[in-house]
Each structure stands twice: as structure tokens, then as C-alpha cells.
Motif scaffolding. Structure first.
Motif, PDB file in Angstrom:
ATOM      1  N   PRO A 210      64.277  67.903  67.291  1.00  0.00           N
ATOM      2  CA  PRO A 210      64.607  68.840  66.136  1.00  0.00           C
ATOM      3  C   PRO A 210      64.951  69.986  67.468  1.00  0.00           C
ATOM      4  CG  PRO A 210      62.541  68.221  66.032  1.00  0.00           C
ATOM      5  CD  PRO A 210      62.972  67.113  66.580  1.00  0.00           C
ATOM      6  N   PRO A 211      65.793  70.923  67.470  1.00  0.00           N
ATOM      7  CA  PRO A 211      66.541  71.318  66.114  1.00  0.00           C
ATOM      8  C   PRO A 211      67.535  70.520  65.244  1.00  0.00           C
ATOM      9  CG  PRO A 211      67.171  72.783  67.535  1.00  0.00           C
ATOM     10  CD  PRO A 211      66.173  72.002  68.509  1.00  0.00           C
ATOM     11  N   PHE A 212      67.886  70.220  63.779  1.00  0.00           N
ATOM     12  CA  PHE A 212      69.016  69.644  63.630  1.00  0.00           C
ATOM     13  C   PHE A 212      69.248  69.907  62.344  1.00  0.00           C
ATOM     14  CE2 PHE A 212      65.377  67.184  62.844  1.00  0.00           C
ATOM     15  CZ  PHE A 212      65.441  66.875  61.009  1.00  0.00           C
ATOM     16  N   MET A 213      70.387  69.779  61.285  1.00  0.00           N
ATOM     17  CA  MET A 213      70.832  70.742  60.479  1.00  0.00           C
ATOM     18  C   MET A 213      71.013  69.156  59.703  1.00  0.00           C
ATOM     19  SD  MET A 213      72.128  74.677  60.928  1.00  0.00           S
ATOM     20  CE  MET A 213      74.214  73.435  62.051  1.00  0.00           C
ATOM     21  N   LEU A 214      71.069  69.488  58.202  1.00  0.00           N
ATOM     22  CA  LEU A 214      71.260  68.672  57.302  1.00  0.00           C
ATOM     23  C   LEU A 214      72.010  69.525  56.219  1.00  0.00           C
ATOM     24  CD1 LEU A 214      68.324  66.316  56.608  1.00  0.00           C
ATOM     25  CD2 LEU A 214      70.222  65.750  58.358  1.00  0.00           C
ATOM     26  N   TRP A 215      73.731  68.685  55.555  1.00  0.00           N
ATOM     27  CA  TRP A 215      74.045  69.610  54.496  1.00  0.00           C
ATOM     28  C   TRP A 215      74.756  68.967  53.112  1.00  0.00           C
ATOM     29  CZ3 TRP A 215      79.040  69.001  53.299  1.00  0.00           C
ATOM     30  CH2 TRP A 215      80.327  68.370  53.928  1.00  0.00           C
ATOM     31  N   GLY A 216      74.209  69.738  52.396  1.00  0.00           N
ATOM     32  CA  GLY A 216      74.905  69.116  51.089  1.00  0.00           C
ATOM     33  C   GLY A 216      75.880  69.978  49.995  1.00  0.00           C
ATOM     34  N   GLY A 217      76.328  69.338  49.537  1.00  0.00           N
ATOM     35  CA  GLY A 217      77.144  70.339  48.200  1.00  0.00           C
ATOM     36  C   GLY A 217      78.700  68.737  48.265  1.00  0.00           C
ATOM     37  N   PRO A 218      79.612  69.568  47.886  1.00  0.00           N
ATOM     38  CA  PRO A 218      80.000  71.570  47.197  1.00  0.00           C
ATOM     39  C   PRO A 218      78.356  70.992  46.045  1.00  0.00           C
ATOM     40  CG  PRO A 218      81.838  70.481  46.758  1.00  0.00           C
ATOM     41  CD  PRO A 218      80.871  69.444  47.359  1.00  0.00           C
ATOM     42  N   PHE A 219      78.464  71.945  45.598  1.00  0.00           N
ATOM     43  CA  PHE A 219      77.694  72.053  44.387  1.00  0.00           C
ATOM     44  C   PHE A 219      77.772  73.180  43.402  1.00  0.00           C
ATOM     45  CE2 PHE A 219      73.997  71.110  47.426  1.00  0.00           C
ATOM     46  CZ  PHE A 219      73.501  70.043  46.999  1.00  0.00           C
TER      47      PHE A 219
END
Length: 105
Positions: free
Chosen positions: A29-38
Motif C-alpha cells: 500500500p497505498p493502492f486503489m481498486l475500482w469497480g463499475g459502472p453501477f
């Protein structure tokens, strides 16, 4: 609305490593995760009156959570994204903080 490719380009352009859903290998870390589109619907009486598309971004960090959050929020602001900070929690099992953001497009 931002396409998936446009959104991916934006979030992966931040200085913190970022992936859709998960990393294939463990990273520090640090890191990011993303999801979508919702999709979030406003409805009544069985009718959808308004529909809002959004993505979610999770920021994972160990040390200086407030500095990392501020940097990410400034990055969103510079890119004129409409965002909302939803949640911040401590994941004791992993010894990580996670902050969840909703990005409306």
C-alpha cells in the motif's frame, strides 16, 4: 457519461497503483481498486424516474491515510469528477485502512 476506458485512464493516472477489481499479485500500500459502472435508480410506484451511473474507488493505505485521501480528492477535483466519500474503515486482518469513494458520471 464516462466510458469504462475513459474512467480507467483517469483513475490509473493517479500516482497510486490502481487496478480493476484486484491485483494479480500482492502489492504494498497505498493502492486503489475500482469497480463499475453501477447504476442507482430513483423510483416510486414501480417507475424509474431518474437513473445515475457511478463507479466505486477503494483507497487502501497503512500509514498516512489523511494525506493519501487528500491527494486523491484533489486529483478527482482537478479532473472535475463528482465524487462522494462513502466509508472509511480499518481492516484489522490486513492492517490496512480502506476508504471508499463513489464517482458519479
Amino acid at each position: 457519461m464516462l466510458t469504462i476506458d475513459e474512467f480507467k485512464e483517469i483513475v490509473e493516472g493517479h500516482s497510486v497503483p490502481c487496478e480493476f477489481s484486484h491485483f494479480k499479485e500482492q502489492i504494498k500500500p497505498p493502492f486503489m481498486l475500482w469497480g463499475g459502472p453501477f447504476k442507482e435508480n430513483f423510483y416510486a410506484d414501480g417507475i424509474v424516474y431518474f437513473s445515475n451511473d457511478y463507479y466505486e474507488v477503494e483507497l487502501y493505505t497503512r500509514v498516512d491515510i489523511h494525506t493519501e485521501e487528500k491527494a486523491l480528492e484533489n486529483y478527482f477535483k482537478q479532473r472535475k469528477l463528482n465524487w462522494k466519500k462513502d466509508d472509511q474503515e480499518w481492516l484489522d486482518e490486513y492492517k490496512l485502512y480502506v476508504t471508499t469513494y463513489t464517482i458519479y458520471v
